[in-house]
Design a protein around this motif. Structure first.
Motif, short mmCIF file in Angstrom:
data_model
loop_
_atom_site.label_atom_id
_atom_site.label_comp_id
_atom_site.label_asym_id
_atom_site.label_seq_id
_atom_site.Cartn_x
_atom_site.Cartn_y
_atom_site.Cartn_z
N GLY A 1 -6.13 6.77 -7.20
CA GLY A 1 -5.28 5.78 -6.53
C GLY A 1 -4.40 6.37 -5.45
N GLY A 2 -4.48 7.68 -5.26
CA GLY A 2 -3.66 8.33 -4.23
C GLY A 2 -4.25 8.14 -2.85
N ASN A 3 -3.42 8.33 -1.84
CA ASN A 3 -3.89 8.17 -0.48
C ASN A 3 -4.73 9.36 -0.04
N HIS B 1 0.42 4.18 -2.78
CA HIS B 1 -0.69 5.14 -2.74
C HIS B 1 -0.18 6.52 -2.29
N GLY C 1 0.80 -1.24 0.00
CA GLY C 1 0.00 0.00 0.00
C GLY C 1 0.82 1.28 0.00
N ALA D 1 -0.02 3.71 -8.85
CA ALA D 1 -0.29 3.43 -7.43
C ALA D 1 -0.42 1.93 -7.17
N LYS D 2 -0.86 1.19 -8.20
CA LYS D 2 -1.01 -0.27 -8.02
C LYS D 2 0.25 -1.03 -8.40
N PRO E 1 -3.68 5.59 -11.48
CA PRO E 1 -4.05 4.39 -10.70
C PRO E 1 -3.09 3.22 -10.95
#
Ligand code: COS
Length: 395
Positions: free
Chosen positions: A67-69, A58, A55, A123-124, A120
């Motif tokens: 997809g960001g925190n 993110h 995680g 981030a993944k 996204p």
């Protein structure tokens, strides 16, 4: 381990303190958290996967819907993670940092469609990002870049030229790349583009081996056709996009330097406490104590500058000068701290693969990339003079 109490400083909120604990726990739980340098491509891909699964990526992307925190970049969080990774594994830190820098300009200046398409996946960990600004004759003088992007009759672009010192070059899935579109001479005639790695005409001309290995390449672009939808921001705004992106991520270079410096101090403390010499331990000598005092004080001053800049950015303030100060001070201090640690290690510090020997190689690039120390000096002085002019105008 040396002092780790900086997350209690007033720059941070309870979420940051919890995050710091979490990333510390994670780095200690990950098996084989050491640099595997035989194949940097495989190792970096591995870290992108690990960081994504846990995680952490993110935090490398801004925009909760992408997809960001969080909606805006949380630079204090990004720096805490980067610093902690640097303290334990330089390639993990590199993999994390590049997902941020490589996608940063898209998060800051991209259209909704561009953000949806690229962020996204970053981030993944499904897509690896890179930032391609420098050229053989345009490093510190970034506005001198010559890579050409000509518009065709329907407004699409054809790119020709070269880019070099591209981190993640060779393993990236896309490059945020800067090319001359000619709206005006110099800095005002540059635009930013997102170039997918599989775009016909884009090739890896050369892989570059450096003293602290990581994926690094020179790229060639030969009649690379790009849709106008791949342009990032307005035509002619590319230089400002590059500078604004670097402003943000330079703060995190300072955080990486801090992580390296803290690890060097950890290693030095462990060594001097046990190393016997002239019937005493190395730590009993005042010469050693003076060095340790300088190292710890340097680290704290660099940390204060780093997290001041990160905190200011998170408050939405202008940080050009503060980011440059943090980057310059932290990287220069870290170099001194690591050199002092190596001296305390004696011959052991020279042995290939020893932590301090690795740090000694790792830190050197940070004083050069994303704006050499001399560039940071120019930026700081320029900002001081500009502030003085503004002040004069008010008087
Ligand atoms: N944010 C937004 N805009 C900026 C900016 C910033 N941080 N810095 C400069 N600009 C703008 C300026 O305002 C100016 O626009 P206007 O004429 O409309 O005011 C324009 O960009 C040109 O600025 P400047 O005249 O300062 O450009 P220079 O060519 O003199 O820039 C330095 C000089 C050295 C500061 C710049 O080239 C630089 O940062 N070089 C290092 C590049 C780098 O970090 N490379 C590493 C790549 S990643 S490994």
């Amino acid at each position: 381990m040396s002092d780790n109490s900086h997350s209690e400083w007033p720059f941070f909120n309870p979420q940051h303190q919890a995050l710091e604990q979490k990333i510390h726990t994670w780095v200690h739980s990950v098996q084989q958290f050491t640099a595997v340098e035989e194949n940097v491509d495989t190792t970096c891909r591995h870290w992108v996967q690990q960081l994504a699964q846990a995680g952490w990526l993110h935090y490398a992307v801004a925009g909760a819907t992408y997809g960001g925190n969080t909606n805006a970049m949380d630079m204090r969080a990004f720096c805490l993670i980067r610093e902690t990774l640097a303290r334990h594994c330089a390639l993990a830190e590199f993999a994390f940092a590049m997902q941020g820098l490589g996608s940063g300009a898209i998060a800051l200046f991209g259209t909704d469609t561009q953000k949806q398409r690229y962020l996204p996946a970053v981030a993944k960990g499904e897509s690896i990002a890179a930032f391609a600004l420098s050229e053989v004759d345009a490093g510190s003088d970034a506005a001198a870049l010559q890579c050409l992007a000509q518009q065709d009759e329907v407004g699409n672009y054809i790119l020709n030229g070269e880019k070099t010192w591209v981190s993640n070059g060779g393993i990236a899935d896309f490059y945020v790349l800067f090319a001359r579109t000619g709206e005006a001479p110099g800095a005002k005639g540059i635009s930013a583009f997102i170039v997918d790695a599989d775009t016909p005409g884009l090739s890896i001309a050369e892989r570059i081996n450096v003293m602290a290995p990581h994926p690094l390449a020179r790229l060639t672009l030969r009649n690379c056709h790009l849709s106008s939808t791949q342009r990032l921001g307005e035509a002619g705004q590319g230089f400002k996009i590059a500078m604004a992106t670097l402003d943000v991520f330079r703060i995190s270079v300072a955080a990486a330097a801090l992580g390296f410096a803290r690890r060097a101090l950890d290693e030095a403390l462990a060594r001097v406490a046990t190393r016997q010499m002239f019937g005493r331990t190395l730590a009993d000598f005042q010469l050693t104590q003076a060095k340790l005092a300088d190292m710890a004080t340097g680290i704290d001053s660099a940390a204060l500058l780093t997290y001041r800049a990160a905190w200011l950015l998170d408050q939405g303030k202008s940080i050009t000068k503060e980011a440059a100060m943090a980057k310059m001070a932290a990287t220069e201090i870290a170099q001194q701290v690591i050199d002092a640690a190596l001296q305390m290690m004696g011959g052991l510090g020279l042995v290939s693969g020893q932590p301090v020997e690795c740090l000694y190689r790792e830190i050197r690039a940070l004083r050069i990339y994303e704006g050499a120390t001399e560039v940071q000096q120019l930026i700081i002085a320029r900002e001081l003079l500009r502030e003085r002019l503004l002040q004069k105008e008010k008087e």
